[in-house]
Design a protein around this motif. Structure first.
Motif, PDB file in Angstrom:
ATOM      1  N   GLU A  83      -2.753   3.484  -3.504  1.00 54.28           N
ATOM      2  CA  GLU A  83      -2.837   2.301  -4.357  1.00 54.28           C
ATOM      3  C   GLU A  83      -2.537   1.089  -3.494  1.00 54.28           C
ATOM      4  O   GLU A  83      -1.619   1.117  -2.671  1.00 54.28           O
ATOM      5  CB  GLU A  83      -1.847   2.373  -5.519  1.00 54.28           C
ATOM      6  CG  GLU A  83      -2.163   3.489  -6.496  1.00 54.28           C
ATOM      7  CD  GLU A  83      -1.243   3.482  -7.692  1.00 54.28           C
ATOM      8  OE1 GLU A  83      -1.244   2.472  -8.428  1.00 54.28           O
ATOM      9  OE2 GLU A  83      -0.522   4.462  -7.879  1.00 54.28           O
ATOM     10  N   ILE A  84      -3.323   0.025  -3.680  1.00 57.05           N
ATOM     11  CA  ILE A  84      -3.121  -1.226  -2.949  1.00 57.05           C
ATOM     12  C   ILE A  84      -3.069  -2.358  -3.965  1.00 57.05           C
ATOM     13  O   ILE A  84      -4.014  -2.549  -4.733  1.00 57.05           O
ATOM     14  CB  ILE A  84      -4.262  -1.479  -1.941  1.00 57.05           C
ATOM     15  CG1 ILE A  84      -4.400  -0.305  -0.971  1.00 57.05           C
ATOM     16  CG2 ILE A  84      -4.014  -2.790  -1.182  1.00 57.05           C
ATOM     17  CD1 ILE A  84      -5.644  -0.375  -0.105  1.00 57.05           C
TER      18      ILE A  84
ATOM     19  N   GLU B 114       3.469   2.907   2.377  1.00 60.33           N
ATOM     20  CA  GLU B 114       2.871   2.997   3.713  1.00 60.33           C
ATOM     21  C   GLU B 114       2.948   1.661   4.427  1.00 60.33           C
ATOM     22  O   GLU B 114       3.222   1.609   5.615  1.00 60.33           O
ATOM     23  CB  GLU B 114       1.425   3.461   3.625  1.00 60.33           C
ATOM     24  CG  GLU B 114       0.841   3.655   4.988  1.00 60.33           C
ATOM     25  CD  GLU B 114      -0.301   4.636   5.019  1.00 60.33           C
ATOM     26  OE1 GLU B 114      -1.325   4.277   5.616  1.00 60.33           O
ATOM     27  OE2 GLU B 114      -0.166   5.723   4.458  1.00 60.33           O
ATOM     28  N   CYS B 115       2.672   0.565   3.724  1.00 64.96           N
ATOM     29  CA  CYS B 115       2.827  -0.736   4.364  1.00 64.96           C
ATOM     30  C   CYS B 115       3.110  -1.810   3.324  1.00 64.96           C
ATOM     31  O   CYS B 115       2.719  -1.704   2.166  1.00 64.96           O
ATOM     32  CB  CYS B 115       1.622  -1.089   5.224  1.00 64.96           C
ATOM     33  SG  CYS B 115       0.177  -1.619   4.338  1.00 64.96           S
TER      34      CYS B 115
ATOM     35  N   ALA C 204      -7.725   4.095   2.607  1.00 68.12           N
ATOM     36  CA  ALA C 204      -7.493   4.685   1.286  1.00 68.12           C
ATOM     37  C   ALA C 204      -8.714   5.491   0.818  1.00 68.12           C
ATOM     38  O   ALA C 204      -8.570   6.589   0.280  1.00 68.12           O
ATOM     39  CB  ALA C 204      -7.167   3.584   0.284  1.00 68.12           C
ATOM     40  N   ARG C 205      -9.897   4.968   1.037  1.00 65.84           N
ATOM     41  CA  ARG C 205     -11.116   5.677   0.636  1.00 65.84           C
ATOM     42  C   ARG C 205     -11.325   6.947   1.451  1.00 65.84           C
ATOM     43  O   ARG C 205     -11.808   7.954   0.939  1.00 65.84           O
ATOM     44  CB  ARG C 205     -12.328   4.767   0.780  1.00 65.84           C
ATOM     45  CG  ARG C 205     -12.397   3.721  -0.292  1.00 65.84           C
ATOM     46  CD  ARG C 205     -13.652   2.901  -0.182  1.00 65.84           C
ATOM     47  NE  ARG C 205     -13.697   1.943  -1.275  1.00 65.84           N
ATOM     48  CZ  ARG C 205     -14.429   0.851  -1.271  1.00 65.84           C
ATOM     49  NH1 ARG C 205     -15.193   0.567  -0.221  1.00 65.84           N
ATOM     50  NH2 ARG C 205     -14.409   0.037  -2.301  1.00 65.84           N
ATOM     51  N   ALA C 206     -10.975   6.912   2.723  1.00 64.96           N
ATOM     52  CA  ALA C 206     -11.162   8.070   3.591  1.00 64.96           C
ATOM     53  C   ALA C 206     -10.134   9.168   3.317  1.00 64.96           C
ATOM     54  O   ALA C 206     -10.344  10.313   3.691  1.00 64.96           O
ATOM     55  CB  ALA C 206     -11.077   7.643   5.055  1.00 64.96           C
TER      56      ALA C 206
ATOM     57  N   MET D 161       0.861  -1.181   0.000  1.00 66.72           N
ATOM     58  CA  MET D 161       0.000   0.000   0.000  1.00 66.72           C
ATOM     59  C   MET D 161       0.897   1.231   0.000  1.00 66.72           C
ATOM     60  O   MET D 161       1.770   1.355   0.856  1.00 66.72           O
ATOM     61  CB  MET D 161      -0.899   0.005   1.229  1.00 66.72           C
ATOM     62  CG  MET D 161      -1.805   1.192   1.343  1.00 66.72           C
ATOM     63  SD  MET D 161      -2.835   1.011   2.833  1.00 66.72           S
ATOM     64  CE  MET D 161      -3.812   2.483   2.751  1.00 66.72           C
ATOM     65  N   TRP D 162       0.710   2.084  -0.987  1.00 68.31           N
ATOM     66  CA  TRP D 162       1.501   3.299  -1.054  1.00 68.31           C
ATOM     67  C   TRP D 162       0.622   4.463  -1.483  1.00 68.31           C
ATOM     68  O   TRP D 162      -0.484   4.280  -1.976  1.00 68.31           O
ATOM     69  CB  TRP D 162       2.690   3.143  -2.004  1.00 68.31           C
ATOM     70  CG  TRP D 162       2.314   2.947  -3.440  1.00 68.31           C
ATOM     71  CD1 TRP D 162       2.062   3.925  -4.371  1.00 68.31           C
ATOM     72  CD2 TRP D 162       2.140   1.707  -4.123  1.00 68.31           C
ATOM     73  NE1 TRP D 162       1.745   3.359  -5.586  1.00 68.31           N
ATOM     74  CE2 TRP D 162       1.788   1.998  -5.462  1.00 68.31           C
ATOM     75  CE3 TRP D 162       2.251   0.371  -3.740  1.00 68.31           C
ATOM     76  CZ2 TRP D 162       1.549   1.008  -6.408  1.00 68.31           C
ATOM     77  CZ3 TRP D 162       2.007  -0.607  -4.690  1.00 68.31           C
ATOM     78  CH2 TRP D 162       1.666  -0.297  -6.000  1.00 68.31           C
ATOM     79  N   ASP D 163       1.140   5.653  -1.245  1.00 71.45           N
ATOM     80  CA  ASP D 163       0.454   6.857  -1.683  1.00 71.45           C
ATOM     81  C   ASP D 163       1.488   7.768  -2.332  1.00 71.45           C
ATOM     82  O   ASP D 163       2.602   7.338  -2.626  1.00 71.45           O
ATOM     83  CB  ASP D 163      -0.271   7.545  -0.515  1.00 71.45           C
ATOM     84  CG  ASP D 163       0.669   8.039   0.567  1.00 71.45           C
ATOM     85  OD1 ASP D 163       1.904   7.959   0.373  1.00 71.45           O
ATOM     86  OD2 ASP D 163       0.192   8.516   1.597  1.00 71.45           O
TER      87      ASP D 163
END
Length: 123
Positions: free
Chosen positions: A75-76, A21-22, A66-68, A14-16
Motif C-alpha cells: 500500500e502506498i 518499507e519506506c 509494488a506491482r512486481a 509504503m508498507w506491506d
C-alpha cells in the motif's frame, strides 16, 4: 492567549504485510528543491557551474516495485501529519495497525494491493 501553529509535513508511506518499507518526507524534499533552484539561478546569472539536483520522490519506482511484488500486498499513501518522521516510524514499529488505519482514514491512496476479507474467495 497565543496559539502556535504546529508544523505540518506531507509524507509518502509504503508498507506491506511485513511492515513499513519506506517513509519519505515530501515537504523536506520540496524545500531542498526550492533552495537548489534559487542557488542555481544565481549560479547561472554569475556564469558559474550548476550543482547537482537533489534527489526526487521515487513514486514511479515505488509503484513499480509494488506491482512486481503483488503477493506482498503493498500500500502506498500520501498524508499530512504534525508528527515527526521519527514518531511515525516509531509508531509503525510499536503499533503498526493503529498507524496504518490512521493513514488510510486521512491519506490519499496512490496504490493498494490490500487483500480485503470480503473479497477473498476460498476455492
Amino acid at each position: 492567549m497565543r496559539y502556535s501553529k504546529k508544523k505540518t509535513n506531507r509524507f509518502i508511506a509504503m508498507w506491506d504485510m511485513t511492515g513499513l518499507e519506506c517513509l519519505i518526507n515530501v515537504t523536506k524534499i520540496e524545500k531542498e528543491h526550492e533552495q537548489w533552484e534559487k542557488e542555481n539561478l544565481w549560479r547561472i546569472l554569475k556564469d558559474q557551474d550548476k550543482t547537482l539536483k537533489p534527489a526526487h520522490v521515487p513514486l514511479d519506482m515505488m509503484i513499480m516495485r509494488a506491482r512486481a511484488n503483488s503477493q506482498r500486498c503493498y500500500e502506498i499513501y500520501t498524508f499530512d501529519s504534525e508528527l515527526s518522521e521519527e514518531d511515525i516510524r516509531e509508531t509503525f514499529e510499536t503499533s503498526p495497525q493503529v498507524m496504518v488505519d490512521a493513514i488510510r482514514n486521512v491519506g490519499y491512496k496512490f496504490y493498494s494491493d490490500r487483500a480485503d476479507k470480503k473479497q477473498q474467495v476460498i476455492v
